[in-house]
Design a protein around this motif. Sequence first.
Motif, PDB file in Angstrom:
ATOM      1  N   HIS A   4       6.753  12.430  -4.508  1.00  0.00           N
ATOM      2  CA  HIS A   4       7.320  11.350  -3.222  1.00  0.00           C
ATOM      3  C   HIS A   4       6.340  10.383  -3.531  1.00  0.00           C
ATOM      4  O   HIS A   4       5.028  10.429  -3.641  1.00  0.00           O
ATOM      5  CB  HIS A   4       7.105  11.891  -1.931  1.00  0.00           C
ATOM      6  CG  HIS A   4       8.121  13.181  -1.724  1.00  0.00           C
ATOM      7  ND1 HIS A   4       9.322  13.240  -1.098  1.00  0.00           N
ATOM      8  CD2 HIS A   4       7.990  14.470  -1.897  1.00  0.00           C
ATOM      9  CE1 HIS A   4       9.754  14.049  -1.241  1.00  0.00           C
ATOM     10  NE2 HIS A   4       9.086  15.155  -1.669  1.00  0.00           N
ATOM     11  N   MET A   5       6.752   9.039  -2.983  1.00  0.00           N
ATOM     12  CA  MET A   5       5.848   7.781  -2.991  1.00  0.00           C
ATOM     13  C   MET A   5       6.368   7.103  -1.563  1.00  0.00           C
ATOM     14  O   MET A   5       7.606   7.112  -1.493  1.00  0.00           O
ATOM     15  CB  MET A   5       6.004   7.051  -4.056  1.00  0.00           C
ATOM     16  CG  MET A   5       4.931   5.650  -3.874  1.00  0.00           C
ATOM     17  SD  MET A   5       4.694   5.006  -5.482  1.00  0.00           S
ATOM     18  CE  MET A   5       6.367   4.161  -5.745  1.00  0.00           C
ATOM     19  N   HIS A   6       5.719   6.645  -0.675  1.00  0.00           N
ATOM     20  CA  HIS A   6       5.942   6.157   0.601  1.00  0.00           C
ATOM     21  C   HIS A   6       5.034   4.964   0.735  1.00  0.00           C
ATOM     22  O   HIS A   6       3.760   5.104   0.411  1.00  0.00           O
ATOM     23  CB  HIS A   6       6.352   6.874   1.665  1.00  0.00           C
ATOM     24  CG  HIS A   6       5.309   7.626   2.403  1.00  0.00           C
ATOM     25  ND1 HIS A   6       4.504   8.701   1.822  1.00  0.00           N
ATOM     26  CD2 HIS A   6       4.291   7.117   3.282  1.00  0.00           C
ATOM     27  CE1 HIS A   6       3.545   8.953   2.609  1.00  0.00           C
ATOM     28  NE2 HIS A   6       3.459   8.086   3.232  1.00  0.00           N
ATOM     29  N   HIS A  47      -3.313   7.425  -2.771  1.00  0.00           N
ATOM     30  CA  HIS A  47      -3.169   5.929  -2.433  1.00  0.00           C
ATOM     31  C   HIS A  47      -3.373   5.189  -3.570  1.00  0.00           C
ATOM     32  O   HIS A  47      -4.182   5.196  -4.288  1.00  0.00           O
ATOM     33  CB  HIS A  47      -4.234   5.763  -1.121  1.00  0.00           C
ATOM     34  CG  HIS A  47      -4.042   6.144  -0.027  1.00  0.00           C
ATOM     35  ND1 HIS A  47      -4.743   7.691   0.395  1.00  0.00           N
ATOM     36  CD2 HIS A  47      -3.776   5.890   1.268  1.00  0.00           C
ATOM     37  CE1 HIS A  47      -4.370   8.120   1.631  1.00  0.00           C
ATOM     38  NE2 HIS A  47      -3.857   7.011   2.079  1.00  0.00           N
ATOM     39  N   HIS A  48      -2.353   4.260  -3.415  1.00  0.00           N
ATOM     40  CA  HIS A  48      -2.578   3.168  -4.660  1.00  0.00           C
ATOM     41  C   HIS A  48      -1.992   1.815  -3.919  1.00  0.00           C
ATOM     42  O   HIS A  48      -1.162   1.721  -3.139  1.00  0.00           O
ATOM     43  CB  HIS A  48      -1.792   3.361  -5.827  1.00  0.00           C
ATOM     44  CG  HIS A  48      -0.471   3.981  -5.634  1.00  0.00           C
ATOM     45  ND1 HIS A  48       0.135   5.082  -5.184  1.00  0.00           N
ATOM     46  CD2 HIS A  48       0.719   3.321  -5.663  1.00  0.00           C
ATOM     47  CE1 HIS A  48       1.451   5.279  -5.443  1.00  0.00           C
ATOM     48  NE2 HIS A  48       1.717   3.991  -5.244  1.00  0.00           N
ATOM     49  N   LEU A  49      -2.327   0.635  -4.537  1.00  0.00           N
ATOM     50  CA  LEU A  49      -1.847  -0.505  -4.383  1.00  0.00           C
ATOM     51  C   LEU A  49      -0.552  -0.572  -5.186  1.00  0.00           C
ATOM     52  O   LEU A  49      -0.823  -0.287  -6.393  1.00  0.00           O
ATOM     53  CB  LEU A  49      -2.723  -1.753  -4.564  1.00  0.00           C
ATOM     54  CG  LEU A  49      -4.001  -1.978  -3.710  1.00  0.00           C
ATOM     55  CD1 LEU A  49      -4.743  -3.092  -3.792  1.00  0.00           C
ATOM     56  CD2 LEU A  49      -3.465  -1.942  -2.065  1.00  0.00           C
ATOM     57  N   MET A  91       0.980  -1.272   0.145  1.00  0.00           N
ATOM     58  CA  MET A  91       0.307  -0.034  -0.055  1.00  0.00           C
ATOM     59  C   MET A  91       0.687   1.371  -0.069  1.00  0.00           C
ATOM     60  O   MET A  91       1.624   1.476   0.792  1.00  0.00           O
ATOM     61  CB  MET A  91      -0.863   0.167   1.318  1.00  0.00           C
ATOM     62  CG  MET A  91      -1.873  -0.812   1.212  1.00  0.00           C
ATOM     63  SD  MET A  91      -3.519  -0.549   2.606  1.00  0.00           S
ATOM     64  CE  MET A  91      -2.307  -0.700   4.170  1.00  0.00           C
ATOM     65  N   HIS A  92       0.784   2.195  -1.001  1.00  0.00           N
ATOM     66  CA  HIS A  92       1.481   3.450  -1.101  1.00  0.00           C
ATOM     67  C   HIS A  92       0.713   4.597  -1.122  1.00  0.00           C
ATOM     68  O   HIS A  92      -0.533   4.519  -1.443  1.00  0.00           O
ATOM     69  CB  HIS A  92       2.307   3.144  -2.241  1.00  0.00           C
ATOM     70  CG  HIS A  92       3.327   2.496  -2.278  1.00  0.00           C
ATOM     71  ND1 HIS A  92       4.662   2.573  -3.174  1.00  0.00           N
ATOM     72  CD2 HIS A  92       3.817   1.158  -1.445  1.00  0.00           C
ATOM     73  CE1 HIS A  92       5.581   1.582  -2.953  1.00  0.00           C
ATOM     74  NE2 HIS A  92       4.994   0.781  -2.039  1.00  0.00           N
ATOM     75  N   VAL A  93       1.367   5.683  -0.705  1.00  0.00           N
ATOM     76  CA  VAL A  93       0.632   6.954  -0.955  1.00  0.00           C
ATOM     77  C   VAL A  93       1.707   7.804  -1.866  1.00  0.00           C
ATOM     78  O   VAL A  93       2.939   7.803  -1.523  1.00  0.00           O
ATOM     79  CB  VAL A  93       0.506   7.875   0.335  1.00  0.00           C
ATOM     80  CG1 VAL A  93      -0.271   8.966  -0.013  1.00  0.00           C
ATOM     81  CG2 VAL A  93      -0.249   6.755   1.305  1.00  0.00           C
TER      82      VAL A  93
END
Lengths: 193, 155
Positions: B92-94, B114-116, B81-83
Amino acid sequence: MYKLLFAGLASFVLAGCSDQSWRTTDIGDIMPPLDFTLTNEEGETVHGEDYRGKATLVYFGYTFCPDVCPITLSRLGDTIRDLDDETRDNIQVLFISVDPSRDTPEVLKRYTDAFGPEFIGLSGEQAEIDAVTNRYRIAYEYGEENENGDYLVTHSSAVFAFDREGQAQFLMRDSHPVSDAEADIKRLASQGG
Amino acid sequence: MASNVFDVLNNRACRGLALGALALMLGTGVAQASTLEVSNARLSLLPGNTPGAGYFELANSGEETVTLVGAESPAFESVEMHVSSEHEGMAHMHAIESLDIAPGERIEFAPKGHHLMFMRRIEALSEGDKAEVVLEFSDEQRLPVTFDVVSPASL
Ligand SMILES: [Cu+2]
């Protein structure tokens, strides 16, 4: 910093006087012309001047990015597909990967083909990438590797636009209304020359 | 909700009392799942081994907060799971470990948020296919969801 601020102010004033101002951020006076030495999807060394003759949009990212990069490129692709055939022939998108260890020419070719024939993937030695990112005053940063060796990269979110002579024109961000970005791309691609 | 649990218990009872405890667990899962609704589930696919992104909406019509803690899919070695976020001109992505969905709340996994993140494909997939994904919750509940495999250009 002072110089940058002054340049920004100057361009703001100039934009106010000119009927040629862009709806997104005008960078005509603060960013240098398109120039770089990088490697293309065929593994050949290429230079900025090789891409003159068409309006050019430039985006810095990496293919391991599943969300922001493909969405940004897809939206540019949507705008380009809305152009009439002739105008569409006058625009290209350079996707400059800041992650050369994963983004080989083969990976970049397969990746950019998914977005359309106007998309061209470029990367290069770290020093060559740094030369381009420094030139356009942007940064990128590698995250920590996880146990699988995967890592994320923080990168610039802006799209830079250059005219067919390679002169810097405008910069688009997510904060700009889509209609403004579309109008600027359309106008840039329609400019004669 | 109560009848649901009762039905499951009834069915399982035929197979023997030893399954009673398990049946109760399953029953609970089924009942709660009926208060979670996923819609518009899409998996944005890119060529080669490039990771994909999963987008969907999830509504919690139950009385309790549920906590999404991850996902898995037989089609990929790992799912995170990322944002994505933007800060001072940088994308940015974390990864995030969990996400609470309050009673009555509807959350959206959507482009540039949000994304998977689907990594390392195991099964060949192409646009138009379906991908099976299981959303995992902190109470051990598992919600199977079928994602439509799409091109990022369709989003
Ligand atoms: Cu991600």
